[in-house]
Write a protein that holds these residues in place. Sequence first.
Motif, short mmCIF file in Angstrom:
data_model
loop_
_atom_site.label_atom_id
_atom_site.label_comp_id
_atom_site.label_asym_id
_atom_site.label_seq_id
_atom_site.Cartn_x
_atom_site.Cartn_y
_atom_site.Cartn_z
N ASN A 123 0.86 -1.17 0.00
CA ASN A 123 0.00 0.00 0.00
C ASN A 123 0.90 1.23 0.00
O ASN A 123 2.06 1.14 -0.43
CB ASN A 123 -0.97 -0.02 1.19
N ASP A 124 0.42 2.36 0.46
CA ASP A 124 1.23 3.58 0.43
C ASP A 124 2.25 3.66 1.55
O ASP A 124 3.01 4.63 1.62
CB ASP A 124 0.31 4.81 0.48
N GLU A 125 2.29 2.65 2.43
CA GLU A 125 3.24 2.67 3.54
C GLU A 125 4.14 1.45 3.59
O GLU A 125 5.36 1.58 3.71
CB GLU A 125 2.49 2.78 4.87
N PHE A 126 3.54 0.27 3.47
CA PHE A 126 4.28 -0.96 3.70
C PHE A 126 4.08 -1.95 2.56
O PHE A 126 3.16 -1.82 1.77
CB PHE A 126 3.85 -1.60 5.03
N GLY A 127 4.95 -2.97 2.54
CA GLY A 127 4.79 -4.02 1.55
C GLY A 127 6.13 -4.55 1.07
O GLY A 127 7.18 -4.32 1.68
N TYR A 128 6.08 -5.25 -0.05
CA TYR A 128 7.30 -5.83 -0.63
C TYR A 128 7.20 -5.80 -2.15
O TYR A 128 6.11 -5.63 -2.72
CB TYR A 128 7.49 -7.28 -0.15
N ALA A 129 8.33 -5.97 -2.80
CA ALA A 129 8.37 -6.01 -4.26
C ALA A 129 9.55 -6.87 -4.69
O ALA A 129 10.58 -6.93 -4.00
CB ALA A 129 8.50 -4.60 -4.84
N ILE A 130 9.39 -7.52 -5.84
CA ILE A 130 10.47 -8.28 -6.48
C ILE A 130 10.65 -7.71 -7.88
O ILE A 130 9.67 -7.49 -8.60
CB ILE A 130 10.13 -9.78 -6.54
N TYR A 131 11.90 -7.45 -8.25
CA TYR A 131 12.16 -6.87 -9.57
C TYR A 131 13.48 -7.41 -10.11
O TYR A 131 14.24 -8.10 -9.40
CB TYR A 131 12.21 -5.34 -9.49
N LEU A 132 13.75 -7.14 -11.39
CA LEU A 132 14.99 -7.55 -12.02
C LEU A 132 15.85 -6.35 -12.32
O LEU A 132 15.36 -5.30 -12.76
CB LEU A 132 14.71 -8.31 -13.34
N LYS A 133 17.15 -6.51 -12.10
CA LYS A 133 18.13 -5.50 -12.46
C LYS A 133 19.25 -6.20 -13.21
O LYS A 133 19.97 -7.03 -12.65
CB LYS A 133 18.68 -4.82 -11.19
N ASP A 134 19.36 -5.90 -14.51
CA ASP A 134 20.32 -6.60 -15.37
C ASP A 134 20.15 -8.11 -15.28
O ASP A 134 21.13 -8.87 -15.24
CB ASP A 134 21.75 -6.20 -15.02
N GLY A 135 18.90 -8.54 -15.23
CA GLY A 135 18.59 -9.97 -15.19
C GLY A 135 18.62 -10.59 -13.82
O GLY A 135 18.16 -11.72 -13.64
N SER A 136 19.16 -9.89 -12.83
CA SER A 136 19.32 -10.45 -11.49
C SER A 136 18.12 -10.11 -10.61
O SER A 136 17.71 -8.95 -10.54
CB SER A 136 20.59 -9.91 -10.84
N PRO A 137 17.54 -11.10 -9.92
CA PRO A 137 16.39 -10.82 -9.04
C PRO A 137 16.80 -10.05 -7.79
O PRO A 137 17.82 -10.35 -7.16
CB PRO A 137 15.88 -12.22 -8.67
N ARG A 138 15.98 -9.08 -7.44
CA ARG A 138 16.18 -8.32 -6.21
C ARG A 138 14.82 -8.14 -5.53
O ARG A 138 13.78 -8.33 -6.16
CB ARG A 138 16.80 -6.94 -6.49
N ALA A 139 14.87 -7.78 -4.25
CA ALA A 139 13.62 -7.57 -3.51
C ALA A 139 13.75 -6.36 -2.61
O ALA A 139 14.86 -5.97 -2.21
CB ALA A 139 13.26 -8.80 -2.69
N VAL A 140 12.62 -5.77 -2.30
CA VAL A 140 12.52 -4.66 -1.36
C VAL A 140 11.40 -4.97 -0.38
O VAL A 140 10.33 -5.41 -0.80
CB VAL A 140 12.26 -3.31 -2.07
N VAL A 141 11.67 -4.76 0.91
CA VAL A 141 10.64 -4.96 1.93
C VAL A 141 10.60 -3.73 2.82
O VAL A 141 11.64 -3.22 3.23
CB VAL A 141 10.95 -6.20 2.81
N ARG A 142 9.40 -3.27 3.10
CA ARG A 142 9.24 -2.15 4.05
C ARG A 142 8.14 -2.49 5.05
O ARG A 142 6.99 -2.71 4.66
CB ARG A 142 8.91 -0.85 3.33
N THR A 143 8.50 -2.54 6.32
CA THR A 143 7.53 -2.78 7.39
C THR A 143 7.59 -1.69 8.45
O THR A 143 6.76 -1.66 9.35
CB THR A 143 7.79 -4.12 8.08
N GLY A 144 8.58 -0.80 8.35
CA GLY A 144 8.76 0.26 9.34
C GLY A 144 9.09 1.58 8.69
O GLY A 144 8.42 2.02 7.75
N ASN A 145 10.19 2.19 9.12
CA ASN A 145 10.52 3.54 8.67
C ASN A 145 11.32 3.60 7.38
O ASN A 145 11.46 4.67 6.80
CB ASN A 145 11.30 4.27 9.78
N CYS A 146 11.88 2.48 6.94
CA CYS A 146 12.69 2.54 5.72
C CYS A 146 12.54 1.25 4.91
O CYS A 146 12.17 0.21 5.44
CB CYS A 146 14.17 2.79 6.05
#
Length: 237
Positions: A123-146
Amino acid sequence: MKRTVFSFIFRCIFTGCVLYGSGQQAVAGKGSSLPKGLMLNLDFQHSEQGLIPNRAFFPLYVPHGDLTIQELLGENMLVFMPGEGLDIPHSSLIQPDGSEWIVTVQLGAYPEGGNGMVLSQCNDEFGYAIYLKDGSPRAVVRTGNCSMILKEDRASGITDCRTQLCTVELRIMKDMAFLTINRKRAAIVTLDAPLNGEEMPIHLGAHKELPVILQNISGINSSDFFGAVSALKIWRQ
């Protein structure tokens, strides 16, 4: 004597009210708990009439619209051209509630499609995402301030989804998150809090705009993923 009897009766009534209230809270808490286990398992092998069935805890059919399901590498896969995405119908059963949350996606990318969003639930505050950068999988998770980034260390080797079919697992626990690629632990980060929130839809493929949790991270493309997904599974543990 009257005062003693009155005091006794008052204590009995007070104790009964407290026990009743506690019982009501316990029932409410029990009723609000969500089931554990496999919540989402998109079955691309048995898609019919434009609908992808969910072979998991509850019935759900996901319309794939203009996206095509093709046989690639011997199995049916959902193909994403650049700019194409898929929304999963929202359900409280596939929404994080602070329990351990495990997301597995199996995908491959074409040589020119190794950058861009693969999956998000936020949503507009928290969550996760998986994406590719130059073919390599990466992830982002936000549950708090950053927002916390999970990616492979070059010293241990970089996986390229443009040359092989990759299985990416993101495991979000109460105080940490793990990224595993092809059964190999790729990254671990600590979290401020468990993943919990409201109105957190799941989106595959191209996004009209980057989710808020990614907007301060450079080098992420919202819509250039070009490839195919053969499996998407989500567990609540």
